[in-house]
Design an enzyme around this catalytic site. Sequence first.
Site, PDB file in Angstrom:
ATOM      1  N   THR A  96       0.673  -2.865  10.479  1.00 56.27           N
ATOM      2  CA  THR A  96      -0.131  -4.955  11.635  1.00 56.27           C
ATOM      3  C   THR A  96      -0.013  -4.078  13.611  1.00 56.27           C
ATOM      4  O   THR A  96      -0.860  -4.739  13.145  1.00 56.27           O
ATOM      5  CB  THR A  96       2.215  -4.091  12.540  1.00 56.27           C
ATOM      6  OG1 THR A  96       2.163  -3.190  12.990  1.00 56.27           O
ATOM      7  CG2 THR A  96       2.893  -4.662  11.038  1.00 56.27           C
ATOM      8  N   LYS A  97      -1.198  -2.800  13.159  1.00 49.91           N
ATOM      9  CA  LYS A  97      -1.483  -2.631  14.104  1.00 49.91           C
ATOM     10  C   LYS A  97      -2.383  -1.593  13.725  1.00 49.91           C
ATOM     11  O   LYS A  97      -2.781  -0.401  12.774  1.00 49.91           O
ATOM     12  CB  LYS A  97      -1.127  -1.483  15.220  1.00 49.91           C
ATOM     13  CG  LYS A  97       0.059  -0.268  15.295  1.00 49.91           C
ATOM     14  CD  LYS A  97       1.180  -0.241  16.344  1.00 49.91           C
ATOM     15  CE  LYS A  97       0.937   0.913  16.275  1.00 49.91           C
ATOM     16  NZ  LYS A  97       1.997   1.642  17.164  1.00 49.91           N
ATOM     17  N   ASN A 144      -8.610  -1.316  -7.173  1.00 52.14           N
ATOM     18  CA  ASN A 144      -7.648  -1.148  -8.495  1.00 52.14           C
ATOM     19  C   ASN A 144      -6.692  -2.666  -8.806  1.00 52.14           C
ATOM     20  O   ASN A 144      -6.958  -3.997  -7.912  1.00 52.14           O
ATOM     21  CB  ASN A 144      -6.070  -0.318  -8.526  1.00 52.14           C
ATOM     22  CG  ASN A 144      -6.298   0.344  -9.801  1.00 52.14           C
ATOM     23  OD1 ASN A 144      -6.308   0.037 -11.070  1.00 52.14           O
ATOM     24  ND2 ASN A 144      -5.588   1.480  -9.361  1.00 52.14           N
ATOM     25  N   HIS A 153       0.221 -17.474  10.936  1.00 53.51           N
ATOM     26  CA  HIS A 153       0.197 -18.272  11.895  1.00 53.51           C
ATOM     27  C   HIS A 153       0.843 -18.750  13.584  1.00 53.51           C
ATOM     28  O   HIS A 153       1.751 -17.325  13.699  1.00 53.51           O
ATOM     29  CB  HIS A 153       1.263 -19.288  11.349  1.00 53.51           C
ATOM     30  CG  HIS A 153       0.613 -19.730   9.337  1.00 53.51           C
ATOM     31  ND1 HIS A 153      -0.220 -20.973   9.447  1.00 53.51           N
ATOM     32  CD2 HIS A 153       0.927 -18.837   8.619  1.00 53.51           C
ATOM     33  CE1 HIS A 153      -0.733 -20.421   8.451  1.00 53.51           C
ATOM     34  NE2 HIS A 153       0.325 -20.195   7.746  1.00 53.51           N
ATOM     35  N   GLY A 182      -0.854   2.276  -3.445  1.00 50.87           N
ATOM     36  CA  GLY A 182       0.322   1.298  -3.755  1.00 50.87           C
ATOM     37  C   GLY A 182       0.761   0.101  -3.149  1.00 50.87           C
ATOM     38  O   GLY A 182       1.950   0.286  -2.042  1.00 50.87           O
TER      39      GLY A 182
END
Length: 186
Positions: A164-165, A75, A105, A141
């Site tokens: 994050t995992k 979308n 980073h 969303g």
Amino acid sequence: MAGETFTADSSTSDLGLRAKRLLRQYNACDYADSEAKLSILHDLLGSMGQYVHIDIDFHCEYGKNIHLGNHVIINMNCTFVDNNRIDIGNRVLIASDVKMYTATHSTQPSVRNYSGHPDPAFWCQTYSRPITIEDEVWIGGSAILLPGVTIGRGSVIGAGAVVTKDVPPYSVAVGNPAQVIRQVEP
């Protein structure tokens, strides 16, 4: 930090410039001109299956590292930072404002920042890890997918989640950081 070191050079600069030019054309296309949009996507992306729809505005770093299966809907206003591969399976729904980041980073300032080089592309050490989205996934969303994650087949990522995992197959994950709150039937 795990991942592949990513260093900008003239080839990545050229690829990035090429992608930005194609994206400008794509985002400026008449919305109803499916043929022109499809042609640009074939030039931009690494691979693309059938029945793919990417709404405008769409943004990415290089495009060539993005690989889409069949029946994929992306979308409006999505951004894919594809310093590494982003693999998206079949029958995947991606809602508005979803962000996918393969680049990251070091948390160590001495590794992350070294501004002695005159070219800004060399001012920081960048790592990249692939993102994989398996078949039949729905991403809500404004979700954010971070480097190295895999979203398992049939899973749902709730709106605004920060992944994050890895998310196992047939799971519903929500929140920041995203946590699995339940399983769904295959």
